[in-house]
Design an enzyme around this catalytic site. Structure first.
Site, mmCIF file in Angstrom:
data_model
loop_
_atom_site.group_PDB
_atom_site.id
_atom_site.type_symbol
_atom_site.label_atom_id
_atom_site.label_comp_id
_atom_site.label_asym_id
_atom_site.label_seq_id
_atom_site.Cartn_x
_atom_site.Cartn_y
_atom_site.Cartn_z
ATOM 1 N N ARG B 96 1.086 -1.123 -0.089
ATOM 2 C CA ARG B 96 -0.324 -0.113 0.178
ATOM 3 C C ARG B 96 1.028 1.538 -0.045
ATOM 4 O O ARG B 96 0.626 2.252 -0.740
ATOM 5 C CB ARG B 96 -1.058 -0.489 1.395
ATOM 6 C CG ARG B 96 -1.835 0.627 1.463
ATOM 7 C CD ARG B 96 -2.042 1.962 1.753
ATOM 8 N NE ARG B 96 -1.283 2.467 3.032
ATOM 9 C CZ ARG B 96 -0.370 2.988 3.217
ATOM 10 N NH1 ARG B 96 -0.071 3.690 2.135
ATOM 11 N NH2 ARG B 96 -0.112 3.063 4.724
ATOM 12 N N GLY B 136 10.544 12.972 -2.112
ATOM 13 C CA GLY B 136 11.420 13.588 -0.638
ATOM 14 C C GLY B 136 11.565 14.323 -0.605
ATOM 15 O O GLY B 136 12.057 15.456 -0.835
ATOM 16 N N THR B 138 11.191 14.897 3.855
ATOM 17 C CA THR B 138 11.859 14.372 5.210
ATOM 18 C C THR B 138 13.147 14.122 5.109
ATOM 19 O O THR B 138 13.918 13.872 4.378
ATOM 20 C CB THR B 138 11.083 13.252 6.144
ATOM 21 O OG1 THR B 138 9.984 13.135 5.223
ATOM 22 C CG2 THR B 138 12.080 12.880 7.122
ATOM 23 N N GLY B 351 1.780 -18.988 19.714
ATOM 24 C CA GLY B 351 3.037 -19.399 19.094
ATOM 25 C C GLY B 351 3.181 -19.332 17.600
ATOM 26 O O GLY B 351 3.723 -18.678 17.161
ATOM 27 N N GLU B 374 4.218 10.051 8.008
ATOM 28 C CA GLU B 374 2.852 10.760 7.258
ATOM 29 C C GLU B 374 2.497 11.587 8.672
ATOM 30 O O GLU B 374 1.329 11.282 7.693
ATOM 31 C CB GLU B 374 2.127 9.755 7.041
ATOM 32 C CG GLU B 374 2.715 8.840 5.494
ATOM 33 C CD GLU B 374 2.454 9.434 4.478
ATOM 34 O OE1 GLU B 374 2.410 11.239 4.052
ATOM 35 O OE2 GLU B 374 3.441 9.401 2.575
ATOM 36 N N GLY B 375 3.546 12.049 9.123
ATOM 37 C CA GLY B 375 2.820 12.761 10.823
ATOM 38 C C GLY B 375 2.820 11.525 11.665
ATOM 39 O O GLY B 375 2.431 10.707 11.358
ATOM 40 N N HIS B 377 1.685 9.613 15.203
ATOM 41 C CA HIS B 377 0.698 10.256 15.793
ATOM 42 C C HIS B 377 0.698 10.661 16.270
ATOM 43 O O HIS B 377 -0.590 11.967 17.386
ATOM 44 C CB HIS B 377 0.776 8.326 16.641
ATOM 45 C CG HIS B 377 -1.018 8.543 17.621
ATOM 46 N ND1 HIS B 377 -1.317 8.188 16.907
ATOM 47 C CD2 HIS B 377 -0.816 8.473 18.747
ATOM 48 C CE1 HIS B 377 -2.753 7.495 18.245
ATOM 49 N NE2 HIS B 377 -1.869 8.016 19.230
ATOM 50 N N PHE B 394 3.899 23.643 18.192
ATOM 51 C CA PHE B 394 5.255 22.848 17.758
ATOM 52 C C PHE B 394 5.384 24.166 16.811
ATOM 53 O O PHE B 394 4.690 24.913 16.115
ATOM 54 C CB PHE B 394 5.113 21.597 17.176
ATOM 55 C CG PHE B 394 3.810 21.573 16.342
ATOM 56 C CD1 PHE B 394 3.897 21.994 14.709
ATOM 57 C CD2 PHE B 394 2.497 21.124 16.332
ATOM 58 C CE1 PHE B 394 3.258 21.511 13.765
ATOM 59 C CE2 PHE B 394 1.147 21.140 15.408
ATOM 60 C CZ PHE B 394 1.535 21.736 14.281
#
Lengths: 249, 394
Positions: B96, B136, B138, B351, B374-375, B377, B394
């Site tokens: 995905r 690109g 991050t 198990g 993607e941000g 939590h 922030f």
């Protein structure tokens, strides 16, 4: 080259079937319906035939209630060009079904009429040969692959212990079974295009069914297993039962 | 042989979907069952992105499925697009992720911020999978705070000179083209961040796989390095304007993740339910034990909540009323939900649950990345906190 494919809406073959309260049909609540898998082979075969010919149209025809439009739509999403829904009752009577289909398709000049070898729900294998007979055309059943020439069609059939190649003159009616026609996935573009393709709904020819289902019951529950003992000591008894009772050895 | 996956629909959400939306969902569901499930376990263990599926995804029309037909895309609505993400992530979050990056982070910005030449050059081949893209944004030291990025694009007499590095880039080492975000002005100025289309064979561009991951093993994650990469004037996406532009891309991708997480959770629930009914312990199926019934009831409840959240979000996106904050809420809630379910499913499986032939532990490990990318939590918590209080943390 134009091809007509007769298709049927059937319960998903993965569905667990329960009889309805009346006991003559299945309980349709929660049942997912699909294009009969054998008919999917026929749709795939029709698409490949038209693609190989480089021109022509694939027309789908079904007999049933309004929900049949969803089944037709999935065939259109695979790539068929147009569809006809003959609104009427789906019936066990293969001849009644064949007559209703023939009333619609006899005037079309398609060289090939394809059907699945049987419907995945009732397994009767009647409609294809009956359509061929009513149309007075050659009919080959259980075809795994075929190629069309100028005025005939060469069909491969899997028969006991071998492959039979038969040739039939066109126009012809073929029933298709599992073989080379692994159905394609409907692409997402195909699904979007399907809603713009022509779908005609008209009443089915009024044909009386002469066969009716009187009762439908589930198979008896499987009997509980038998434990014959534990460890190596149980082996002789297990072998005896497998040989004498289960006839498995 | 496990029973065929048929989805979970306790609240008859199917009746809210159009025939087309259901057909799209069923097509992708069938493809995942037939083509992806047989290979995904081995691909994961071998730490290999199964690149052979890319042309199939292209042929199906999965890549950029909600973009216009004239660029070779399927032009689906956003609910159908979401259902695709759900079904792909039912298979694996890495698969995905591939589709999310290609569609939402590469094709979407080229469509939204590129020139018409960019669109006609790149979108059709990205749609078929003939070209693979990466995104690109991050950087090693600028993850949650992309505004501080230090990758620079300096104006030259006939174009741009790109220098810097990007990290955690999905598809990076496979990509034919990179959508790169770089600072064209002063560091920290969010208005002068612009987007560039960089073919990966440009001199000075290099990509290296990041080693040592314990999550998303069937997906490539890379570092991109730009050393005096000379770009023509036309590499700039003319409509990109500030940090706002990449954040718009992230909203698209987060939207898909909100749906995808539901798929991963469904996969874990499906596996748990089958196992609970069949696994015999103390003379009966473990599904007959209250402790497993509570687990299953919790899973079903959370999945149903997540489905409704994703569904409503999709309808709002199609109406044009969806806000980025609503996307934050759904990404945060649904991924958290999926993480919980994957962990509980793995425990229910006992198990056996640590083996790759069962899927829940793979999902559990994958979802830790999904929870973080993607941000994170936490960042989505702060976005919602800011929305509620008007005070930015922030």
């Amino acid at each position: 080259m134009d091809v007509i494919v007769c298709v049927k809406r059937v319960p998903d073959t993965e569905t667990r079937i329960k009889p309805s309260a009346a006991g003559t049909e299945i309980d349709s609540s929660g049942v997912k319906y699909i294009l009969s898998p054998y008919d999917e082979f026929a749709v795939e075969a029709a698409l490949r035939t038209v693609e190989a010919a480089g021109s022509g149209e694939v027309t789908l025809v079904t007999l049933g209630d309004a929900a049949g439009s969803e089944t037709l739509r999935s065939g259109l999403a695979m790539g068929a060009d147009k569809a006809i829904l003959l609104e009427g009752s789906s019936t066990m009577d293969g001849l009644a079904t064949a007559k209703a289909l023939v009333a619609e398709i006899e005037s079309a000049d398609a060289q090939l009429v394809l059907l699945g070898v049987k419907a995945a729900d009732d397994d009767q294998q009647q409609v294809g040969p009956m359509v061929g007979t009513l149309l007075g055309r050659a009919c080959v059943t259980g075809v795994t692959s075929f190629t069309v020439t100028e005025d005939s069609v060469r069909c491969h059939r899997e028969v006991e212990g071998g492959v039979e190649v038969v040739e039939a003159s066109l126009p012809a009616v073929l029933t298709i079974t599992k073989g080379t026609y692994e159905p394609r996935y409907a692409s997402l573009k195909g699904i979007m295009a399907a809603k713009r393709k022509p779908m005609e709904t008209k009443p089915a020819a009024d044909v009386a069914a002469r066969i009716a289902v009187r009762s439908l019951t589930s198979p008896p529950a499987r009997a509980a297993g038998k434990i014959v003992g534990e460890g190596p000591d149980a082996v002789p008894e297990l072998v005896r039962l497998l040989r004498e009772e289960a006839n498995a050895l | 042989m496990a029973a065929k996956f048929e989805g979970i629909d306790f609240y008859d959400i199917d009746s809210l979907l159009s025939e087309e939306e259901r057909m799209v969902r069923d097509t992708i569901r069938g493809w995942v069952e037939d083509k992806l499930m047989p290979i995904i376990g081995d691909a994961y263990v071998d730490r290999r992105f199964p690149k052979e599926i890319v042309p199939e995804l292209g042929e199906l029309g999965v890549l950029g499925a909600n973009l216009p037909e004239k660029y070779g895309c399927a032009e689906l609505n956003n609910v159908a697009y979401g259902l695709i993400m759900q079904e792909l992530e039912r298979g694996d979050s890495g698969i995905r992720s591939f589709a999310s990056v290609q569609g939402a982070l590469v094709m979407y910005p080229i469509f939204a911020f590129g020139s018409e030449d960019h669109r006609t050059e790149w979108l059709p081949k990205l749609a078929t999978g003939e070209a693979i893209g990466c995104f690109g944004l991050t950087e090693p030291d600028y993850g949650s705070n992309p505004a501080g990025m230090v990758t620079r694009a300096k104006k030259t007499s006939d174009g741009w000179l790109l220098n810097g590095a990007k990290m955690w880039i999905t598809n990076g080492s496979q990509a034919d083209v990179a959508v790169v975000w770089a600072q064209t002005g002063d560091i920290g100025d969010v208005k002068t961040i612009r987007g560039f289309i960089v073919p990966t064979d440009t001199t000075g561009f290099s990509a290296r796989d990041q080693k040592g991951k314990l999550s998303l093993l069937a997906s490539d994650t890379s570092e991109l390095v730009f050393e005096d990469v000379e770009l023509p004037e036309s590499a700039l996406m003319p409509e990109s304007s500030g940090l706002r532009s990449p954040l718009m891309c992230l909203t698209q991708a987060r939207y898909g993740i909100a749906w995808g997480a539901v798929g991963a959770a469904m996969a874990c629930f499906h596996e748990s339910l089958l196992y609970a009914k069949e696994r015999i312990m103390f003379d009966g199926p473990i599904g007959g034990k209250q402790i497993q019934q509570v687990r299953l009831a919790d899973m079903l409840t959370k999945i149903t909540q997540g489905q409704l959240l994703a569904y409503r979000l999709g309808r709002m996106k199609d109406d044009g009323t969806m806000t980025p904050q609503q996307v934050s809420l759904a990404k945060r809630a649904n991924v958290d939900m999926a993480c919980d379910i994957a962990r509980e499913a793995r425990r229910l499986l006992g198990g056996n649950g640590i083996l790759v032939e069962y899927h829940s532990m793979r999902h559990m490990a994958n979802l830790e990345s999904v929870y973080t990318y993607e941000g994170t939590h936490d960042i989505h918590s702060l976005i919602l906190g800011q929305t509620l209080t008007g005070v930015a943390a922030f």
